[in-house]
Design an enzyme around this catalytic site. Structure first.
Site, PDB file in Angstrom:
ATOM      1  N   LYS A  12      -7.518   3.137  -2.890  1.00 12.24           N
ATOM      2  CA  LYS A  12      -7.338   1.733  -3.253  1.00 12.24           C
ATOM      3  C   LYS A  12      -5.845   1.473  -3.426  1.00 12.24           C
ATOM      4  CE  LYS A  12     -10.178  -1.659  -4.414  1.00 12.24           C
ATOM      5  NZ  LYS A  12     -11.313  -1.926  -3.521  1.00 12.24           N
ATOM      6  N   THR A  57     -13.676   2.984  -3.336  1.00 19.51           N
ATOM      7  CA  THR A  57     -12.314   2.616  -3.746  1.00 19.51           C
ATOM      8  C   THR A  57     -12.375   1.712  -4.976  1.00 19.51           C
ATOM      9  OG1 THR A  57     -12.201   0.706  -2.253  1.00 19.51           O
ATOM     10  CG2 THR A  57     -11.485   2.835  -1.379  1.00 19.51           C
ATOM     11  N   ASP A  58     -13.473   0.991  -5.124  1.00 17.17           N
ATOM     12  CA  ASP A  58     -13.617   0.171  -6.330  1.00 17.17           C
ATOM     13  C   ASP A  58     -13.646   1.042  -7.585  1.00 17.17           C
ATOM     14  OD1 ASP A  58     -14.290  -2.694  -7.319  1.00 17.17           O
ATOM     15  OD2 ASP A  58     -15.715  -1.399  -8.355  1.00 17.17           O
ATOM     16  N   GLN A 222      27.573   7.922   5.044  1.00 12.99           N
ATOM     17  CA  GLN A 222      26.956   9.262   5.016  1.00 12.99           C
ATOM     18  C   GLN A 222      27.585  10.137   3.930  1.00 12.99           C
ATOM     19  OE1 GLN A 222      27.519   7.622   7.907  1.00 12.99           O
ATOM     20  NE2 GLN A 222      26.268   8.414   9.598  1.00 12.99           N
ATOM     21  N   HIS A 250      25.630  -5.119   6.732  1.00 13.36           N
ATOM     22  CA  HIS A 250      26.946  -5.468   7.267  1.00 13.36           C
ATOM     23  C   HIS A 250      27.487  -6.774   6.692  1.00 13.36           C
ATOM     24  CE1 HIS A 250      26.335  -2.202   9.990  1.00 13.36           C
ATOM     25  NE2 HIS A 250      25.368  -2.804  10.663  1.00 13.36           N
TER      26      HIS A 250
END
EC number: 1.7.3.3
Lengths: 301, 301, 301, 301
Positions: A12, A57-58, A222, A250
């Site tokens: 869920k 899922t409930d 980086q 940018h």
């Protein structure tokens, strides 16, 4: 060659649980978006539509809400550990559980110069995240915790260069020794073990990352990211690794020359797309990798 | 233990390239969002801020736009292969390239009953996607193509059950033998090789998936997805595997009883969150896995 | 009846201008999204495609960027006034100009306990807005300024009731004397005149609104909004009126009774849709209305 | 000057109602997002927190769902009229009601060449909208219907110019006699009366608008919009006026010259922001205006 069922997972997603602590006049609030996912003996559901081994899922949703009271919701890491262990330990047919949490942060309001007991404004600075993976049962059970944040938008208006780069036939970019550097940072770090002061570690690591971003003279995004990660790992032995996803947002210097206006890195166009995108990990060498811990279920974390 | 640089990748995300073919009065349009990412010998940039081996993301952008004309943009799979091979073959220090593409589909407008030569409306039915991974150089070079779509919202108003499920102490859900089943489907399939009629395969696979969703009496969304994948693999030998991400978009029967109004599965509340979320793969057994092919760079695909 | 051209307006929407002040080591940042719109003698463009009286939207964009340096961007209200007056005063055929601005707020980062000179994180607490309307020329020119914010998400965990309401045949709701009250507030206030300390007024009004929300025991969100507006108008003579748009972001007490768990307003489901939505204005009586000032061009404000 | 309550309105926004017609094997589906708003004698709620004249927004929600069955949901215009009249006629203290609807369109799936009875895919081409305003009671009651759509993204790859425009000191733009013209169109039209075949009119007007966009050689987006509106009003006597909001979605020719690649309006960058934004109305002269009909409650329409 036969066609077979491959890896699968269900649960869920995005339960919006809000927990108020109101035992005292000064309330506390926790506001989360939590997703639960299970792996296990669910082939029958796929192959024959047989649900007899599938927890709805409930039911997972009900558990997520109930645990906010039963187990408490003080830190998202501890709450996710409780929830993940519950599914792995008590629900038959479950081999592993994954719990992913976003936490929306609130800031207490002041009224007349005094912090108010039960009113907050949502602080949009970042969304705190956690992802817990529980695998196996009993003595063989492992628990891995990833914590971090997303949507931390950070910008420095100088102290950043981009020059001396490789050039090919499609290279038009001019080098620069002074640019705006901005990103909307996602940072996720994996802890060694679960004996951690979650809130203190979160605040400490976040502070280190921000300070390094600010103070390092940057030759490359980086480099900045690597140094941020290295500083966090140096300060926290409990960290195994840290991963960053950093869009280079940018900011292009706007050309005002046609209007006779000087623009000395003062006016920028903040562009939407495209954007540079850097993914990088910094890790403690010689530690075993934990690929399952990084197998995201939702776009949450 | 020393702190070291781990896996990393960088590139330009979400270049919005539009290509018009206008050699004839009847124009053609391709409208894409393309991201490029490179892996290679980029440790210097992270460790010392040394960019001398780093092709700017701006150069990658220029290439993406230029290739839409130089190499053409008829199918996103062929275009992505061209772009990926270019980076791997011509840019020093690059070990592997990943190209991810979203394609926004347009439908030709009719005017007076005749298809118009140069006007289209955007068709929102689904977003077509491709992800190409090029690894290595020369004879050792491999190319893997994943194609698919996302945002295909599909619904059936009957012919779907959910019953006989496992129950625990948090299970309140009632079984049902007739429900609305709806999802916003993500499907991605990996091809064996690159000698494929990309457009024909795309259309064929999409049709099979939709037809199976429609015609299978469903005992579980899991079962429906597995049967959809199985049907596609049975029909297309060029498919190695297919993966689905399927949110179960809940449509709850609305309780009209308090108003004396009968609601025989006729009025529903389409809920936003939470939602069930199923991830499943169907694959041809005995084929080697291709983990790098599934290592997404952006949220695009 | 003849078919004629009705009211019309055009401009450039959502210019993302960032202004850095870097005259001193301690930089300042302003980050805005600005839209410009013009009304005037533009019938020719509509009726005949005659552009000879139409200033391109690109020129409006150039002006918006250039003015961030030429005129400065210290407060969005003063910047928008400069821009609006420029179009009305210098561009032929323009009768009125409207400038709408969103300002994204940044918070200076601390490093080692000291505020950093040139690094900020985006503060997501609210988006500050302004909308300026310039009408007419020379001595007949009028300027109206609306300021405010949006996306201020504010919540109180007690001190709010909803009871004694009107009931019809569709009323199922139970009254409550203790609920969570939350909204994502849009507030916009119109100033009398333009001789205002924009930043001080903004901060002062925002503080009053938040304090009143926190401290008033609420019998209705309507009441809270009215009292917030009234308090602002009482404190600032420069305010003619204030308008609110306030979604009632429902937090439903989650039913944990089936699991034997007590839930004394401690665990809530934060629902997405539907939501209550209140629009209300509070105004100083006997002042003339200013409908043009409220005629939004974009969804920005 | 006293501080008083100004105009106000409240209701329930974004109810996600789905209606299935299943009396026959071939089902029909309607999928809407509906908002209801009321004006009336609600000063007590604002001034004293007295709710005794306030119908809860929850009751409005219940009504919206129940009416989808009680009154049916065949066209959004007729449904919204039923709902608006109900509030104005049966709820004490209500002076006027506004109902706004978005309709998400679905396309029936084919399986084996035959249209399927109960499976659809969501068609993303446009979102159909309606906004109904009911004012007053009994014989003095008026009903105004606005219909239309939003999110219709339409593009022509030639047949559009932009030249001969006004130039000021900030004008850098070059004129062009061949450009891509694209917009994401919002169109809303007001009907005279309510005796209209809603679906036929919708389809007919939409077709006229699209055909005119395609076939008119455009000297300006303004001209195109005016001609589109004029054509609709000429064809439908039931139309009083039509309004457009049209972002000019810029497609910039990408400069490939540095790479020696010719780009004859073949490769474009589809930019996000900023964008031109045109608002224009076309109306039948001598008809009374209907400002209340255009007073939007939500961002829905």
């Amino acid at each position: 060659m036969p066609i077979v069922l491959g890896p699968n997972r269900y649960g869920k997603a995005e339960n919006r649980v809000v927990r108020i602590y109101r035992d005292q006049a000064r309330h506390e609030i926790r506001d989360i978006n939590v997703s639960t996912a299970l792996r296990g003996a669910f082939a029958g559901a796929h192959l024959f539509g047989d649900q007899s081994q599938v927890l709805p899922t409930d039911s997972q949703k009900q558990t997520a809400y109930s645990f906010a009271k039963e187990k408490g919701l003080v830190t998202i890491e501890a709450y996710a550990l409780e929830l993940g262990r519950h599914f792995a330990d008590t629900v038959e047919y479950v081999d592993s559980a994954r719990i992913e949490v976003e936490e929306f942060l609130w800031q207490r309001v002041s009224a007349g110069g005094i912090e108010h007991d039960h009113t907050w404004v949502r602080s949009g600075q970042e969304v705190r995240t956690a992802a817990v993976t529980i695998e196996g049962h009993g003595d063989d059970q492992s628990a891995t915790v990833i914590a971090g944040f997303k949507d931390l938008t950070i910008l420095k208006s100088t102290g950043s260069e981009f020059a001396g780069f490789y050039e090919d036939g499609y290279t038009l970019l001019e080098p620069t020794n002074d640019r705006v550097m901005a990103t909307s940072l996602v940072a996720q770090w994996r802890y060694v073990g679960t004996d951690v002061d979650w809130n203190a570690a979160y605040e400490g690591i976040k502070t280190i990352l921000i300070e390094k971003f600010a103070t390092l003279h940057s030759l490359a995004l980086q480099q900045t990211l690597f140094e941020m990660g290295k500083a966090a790992l140096e300060a926290y032995d409990s960290l195994a690794e840290i991963r960053f996803v950093a869009p280079n947002k940018h900011h292009f210097v706007y050309n005002l020359e046609p209007f006779g206006v000087e623009n000395n890195n003062e006016v920028f166009n903040a562009d939407d797309r495209p954007y540079g995108l850097i993914q990088v990990s910094v890790l403690r060498d010689e530690l075993p990798a934990a690929p399952a811990a990084w197998d995201s279920y939702t776009g949450l974390v």
